[in-house]
Enzyme design. Structure first.
Site, short mmCIF file in Angstrom:
data_model
loop_
_atom_site.label_atom_id
_atom_site.label_comp_id
_atom_site.label_asym_id
_atom_site.label_seq_id
_atom_site.Cartn_x
_atom_site.Cartn_y
_atom_site.Cartn_z
N HIS A 111 15.52 11.81 -13.13
CA HIS A 111 15.60 10.39 -13.45
C HIS A 111 15.32 9.59 -12.19
O HIS A 111 15.79 9.95 -11.10
CB HIS A 111 16.98 10.02 -13.97
CG HIS A 111 17.38 10.74 -15.21
ND1 HIS A 111 16.60 10.78 -16.34
CD2 HIS A 111 18.50 11.46 -15.51
CE1 HIS A 111 17.22 11.47 -17.28
NE2 HIS A 111 18.37 11.92 -16.79
N GLY A 161 17.80 14.98 -24.39
CA GLY A 161 18.97 15.79 -24.14
C GLY A 161 20.18 15.11 -24.76
O GLY A 161 20.43 13.94 -24.48
N CYS A 178 12.67 20.65 -17.60
CA CYS A 178 13.20 21.20 -18.85
C CYS A 178 13.03 22.71 -18.94
O CYS A 178 13.03 23.29 -20.03
CB CYS A 178 12.57 20.51 -20.06
SG CYS A 178 12.76 18.71 -20.03
#
Length: 221
Positions: free
Chosen positions: A89, A151, A180
């Site tokens: 992020h 998620g 991921c």
């Protein structure tokens, strides 16, 4: 008000929804706030969407494997209780947290996930970007490049965590991980495919598409 065409809400009154823009917030701060909100909510608590951006951080899901974190450098790695593996992020990425009472909405987890992916695909189509969801590796993809990650966590029949959509950000940190847990994909963002895309203009559109997927009318913000 959005009119639901089909699905579990079509014959019921539309639930209200609070949509909140949290701005740039520390990941752990929002993570703990989500858990507290979920633990404290009752059957009468309105559902909420939280939209935020985070300072640079790698988050590791419950099933996360350390070998997928290749070279984090000075970017912190934070353990999360969401599903999935490691992701990144950073500013310029919309992170959307969906605090929904699935039992009240009549949604299965699969329907929740499919709705998120469908909302993102519809948003991208508005910008001339052709994208798809994948059932073998959840998220949204443009060709072989991932543009949005998912998620979630379900507790007491309610969801939290949600999605991360790359809009206009530095993609370099993704090269420090296997996003991921996948080793055979690239990563892209909206502004690389539709120049001019910015969080400020994309975020309200994303909220609209998510509301439409779940048949919400909008409450106070």
């Amino acid at each position: 008000m959005v009119t639901a065409q089909s699905g579990p809400l079509s014959q019921k009154a539309k639930p209200s929804l609070h949509v909140r823009d949290l701005g740039l917030r520390d990941y752990n701060e929002v993570f703990h706030a989500m858990r507290e909100f979920t633990d404290a909510r009752s059957a009468d608590t309105a559902d909420e969407f939280w939209f935020t951006q985070h300072p640079p951080v790698f988050t590791q899901g419950q099933a996360g494997r350390s070998e997928f974190i290749l070279a984090p450098g000075d970017i912190p790695v934070v353990q999360s209780d969401r599903g999935g593996q490691v992701t990144y992020h950073g500013p310029g990425q919309i992170v959307g947290y969906l605090m929904l009472d699935l039992r009240r909405l009549g949604l299965t987890v699969r329907e929740l996930v499919n709705g998120i992916e469908s909302a993102i695909v519809a948003l991208l189509a508005e910008h001339g970007i052709e994208a798809v969801g994948r059932t073998d590796a959840r998220g949204v993809y443009v060709g072989n490049d991932k543009i949005a990650a998912l998620g979630l966590r379900i507790r007491r029949g309610c969801s939290y965590h949600g999605l991360a959509l790359n809009v206009d950000m530095d993609l370099e940190p993704f090269s420090r991980i296997n996003p991921c847990g996948l080793t055979d994909i690239g990563v892209t963002m909206m502004s690389a495919l539709a120049p001019g895309c910015r969080v400020a203009t994309v975020q309200p559109k994303l909220a609209r598409h998510l509301r439409e997927q779940y048949g919400f009318e909008v409450g106070s913000t």
